[in-house]
Design a protein around this motif. Structure first.
Motif, mmCIF file in Angstrom:
data_model
loop_
_atom_site.group_PDB
_atom_site.id
_atom_site.type_symbol
_atom_site.label_atom_id
_atom_site.label_comp_id
_atom_site.label_asym_id
_atom_site.label_seq_id
_atom_site.Cartn_x
_atom_site.Cartn_y
_atom_site.Cartn_z
ATOM 1 N N LYS A 329 0.884 -1.229 0.222
ATOM 2 C CA LYS A 329 -0.136 -0.109 -0.111
ATOM 3 C C LYS A 329 0.777 1.239 -0.148
ATOM 4 O O LYS A 329 0.441 2.267 -0.557
ATOM 5 N N ARG A 330 1.964 1.275 0.676
ATOM 6 C CA ARG A 330 2.889 2.496 0.832
ATOM 7 C C ARG A 330 3.810 2.595 -0.136
ATOM 8 O O ARG A 330 4.335 3.650 -0.578
ATOM 9 N N TYR A 331 4.518 1.584 -0.365
ATOM 10 C CA TYR A 331 5.908 1.469 -0.936
ATOM 11 C C TYR A 331 5.921 0.704 -2.360
ATOM 12 O O TYR A 331 6.915 0.514 -2.954
ATOM 13 N N ASN A 332 4.816 0.212 -2.884
ATOM 14 C CA ASN A 332 4.529 -0.527 -4.135
ATOM 15 C C ASN A 332 5.669 -1.841 -3.909
ATOM 16 O O ASN A 332 6.185 -2.046 -5.219
ATOM 17 N N LEU A 333 5.699 -2.261 -2.967
ATOM 18 C CA LEU A 333 6.595 -3.467 -2.920
ATOM 19 C C LEU A 333 5.857 -4.751 -2.468
ATOM 20 O O LEU A 333 5.080 -4.777 -1.585
ATOM 21 N N SER A 334 6.047 -5.797 -3.469
ATOM 22 C CA SER A 334 5.172 -6.900 -3.148
ATOM 23 C C SER A 334 6.224 -7.938 -2.358
ATOM 24 O O SER A 334 7.374 -8.350 -3.007
ATOM 25 N N LEU A 335 5.629 -8.482 -1.279
ATOM 26 C CA LEU A 335 6.220 -9.668 -0.452
ATOM 27 C C LEU A 335 5.341 -10.403 -0.550
ATOM 28 O O LEU A 335 4.103 -10.405 -0.492
ATOM 29 N N GLY A 336 6.074 -11.748 -0.121
ATOM 30 C CA GLY A 336 5.431 -13.318 0.207
ATOM 31 C C GLY A 336 4.549 -13.225 1.676
ATOM 32 O O GLY A 336 5.340 -12.867 2.693
ATOM 33 N N LEU A 337 3.400 -13.544 1.544
ATOM 34 C CA LEU A 337 2.786 -13.916 2.815
ATOM 35 C C LEU A 337 2.989 -14.972 3.499
ATOM 36 O O LEU A 337 3.569 -15.894 2.983
ATOM 37 N N GLY A 338 2.910 -15.204 4.831
ATOM 38 C CA GLY A 338 3.049 -16.436 5.508
ATOM 39 C C GLY A 338 1.901 -17.454 5.216
ATOM 40 O O GLY A 338 0.793 -17.072 5.102
ATOM 41 N N LEU A 339 2.308 -18.713 4.889
ATOM 42 C CA LEU A 339 1.043 -19.676 4.714
ATOM 43 C C LEU A 339 0.757 -20.709 5.386
ATOM 44 O O LEU A 339 1.665 -21.169 6.154
ATOM 45 N N ASN A 340 -0.496 -20.701 5.875
ATOM 46 C CA ASN A 340 -0.885 -22.046 6.703
ATOM 47 C C ASN A 340 -0.388 -21.840 7.984
ATOM 48 O O ASN A 340 -0.478 -20.920 8.875
#
Length: 402
Positions: A329-340
């Protein structure tokens, strides 16, 4: 970046797939449809099938290019080599190995699950025990994810092959190399891998849509007696058209084939071994940054560190999903979520594909700002400095510019 949610500049895509697509690949795919029965497409396909063997490091394997995702490639590997009820030993070490096991069970195989804590590698002592106690060879296949993307764990495939050889066990070795092949050392022939598979959206740096499977002669022989139902993923149909010289039993994605040609050309120009070394540099730099931030790697031992993704454990007072959301939302940076099991506990930094050192440093600076924004007491510049110090001493000159 989707037009619906415009942000200035480039989106910094650092999820562990899909990854950045090189401009050369985008240009190669920017073309009209073609008649895949014309002489041009079979000629292109022939070169792709010959060259794609190099990324698996095989001379004896037979590749298949399926218009699918890694999940479809999984299904192809299983249904062409096994029969319902066959016993499989499969390692559960994270979300993607879990999903493959779910597929194995739904395809009615007898799945012997060997589970490890998330953040650990495959339990090879358990495999040793199972092979030693299987003199009648009821185990028909070993299924293992080479690089578990959810936790940033890379397994030692050579050790698996040594155990099979030690016990003189004929079980097939089926390997998910979706987030490893073209980025992490992978040697199909040397390690006796019977079926290896990858997806186009990972280290090949293509759009999603190609599931690439490579089968050993032993796997092809097994496919002649395997009784699992398969239609779309049937190797036999492909082999029939290979012999005819037309290659395709149904319509391929023309644009992805041209994209694959361009992607392979870029990898071969850099040199596959150099690509692997580059991923090691980027992985090492990322781990040094995480250490400088005072955070921990989800991967519990250095021997399991992944050079394509780092899963970063956050303190219990921070929800890692907020880090991912805020970065976007702020930096236009896409990181991976933690899963499960690790949802809310880790965020993931992908460092694979057509990516260089300065791009990574930009990502790490963004992560630092996000950490500060969400209340973690990070010293701005600490991780970037640690990564930059390492990269400045380890990054070679670009071969084509020497």
């Amino acid at each position: 970046m989707a037009d619906y949610v415009y942000g200035p500049g480039r989106n910094h895509l650092f999820v562990p797939g899909p990854v950045n697509i090189p401009e050369q690949v985008i240009r190669a795919m920017n073309r009209q449809n073609e008649d895949y029965r014309s002489p041009a497409v079979p000629a292109l396909t022939k070169t792709l099938l010959e060259d794609v063997k190099q990324i698996f490091k095989t001379t004896s394997g037979t590749p298949f290019l399926f218009p699918t995702t890694g999940t479809g490639a999984w299904e192809s590997a299983l249904t062409n080599t096994l029969s319902p009820g066959d016993r499989i030993v499969s390692f559960l070490i994270g979300q993607f190995s879990l999903l493959w096991i779910d597929q194995q069970q739904r395809l009615n195989f007898n799945v012997d699950v060997v589970e490890s804590d998330w953040g650990q590698g495959a339990d090879l002592a358990a495999l040793d025990y199972k092979l030693r106690n299987d003199p009648s060879h009821t185990i028909k296949a070993i299924c293992i994810v080479h690089n578990e993307t959810a936790t940033g764990v890379t397994n030692d495939l050579s050790a698996v092959r040594k155990l099979l050889d030690k016990h003189r066990h004929p079980a097939l070795l089926l390997v998910d190399g979706v987030s490893s092949i073209c980025a992490v050392d992978f040697r199909m022939d040397e390690w006796g891998v019977d079926v290896a598979l990858t997806g186009s959206q990972k280290a090949l740096s293509l759009p999603t849509g190609l599931g690439i499977v490579c089968a050993s002669p032993k796997a092809l022989e097994a496919s002649k007696t395997a009784k699992s139902v398969r239609v779309f993923f049937d190797w036999k149909d492909y082999l029939k058209f290979y012999k005819m010289g037309t290659y395709w039993p149904y319509t391929p994605s023309i644009q992805l084939l041209y994209g694959l040609r361009a992607a392979l050309d870029l990898i071969f120009e850099e040199g596959l071994d150099n690509v692997i070394k580059r991923h090691n540099r980027l992985g090492t730099a990322t781990r040094l940054a995480v250490e400088a931030w005072g955070l921990k790697n989800c991967t519990q031992k250095e021997e399991w560190f992944s050079d394509t993704v780092t899963a970063v454990v956050v303190p219990p007072y921070i929800d890692s999903a907020e880090i991912v959301k805020h970065a976007w939302k702020r930096y236009n940076l896409s990181l991976g979520l933690g899963l499960n099991k690790v949802a809310g506990k880790v965020f993931r930094i992908g460092h694979l594909g057509n990516l260089n050192e300065l791009q990574l440093l930009g990502c790490l600076s963004g992560v630092e700002m996000v950490l500060k924004d969400v209340g973690y007491p990070v010293k701005l510049g600490s991780g970037v400095a640690a990564a930059a110090a390492y990269l400045s001493n380890s990054t070679p000159l670009i071969p084509s510019r020497i």
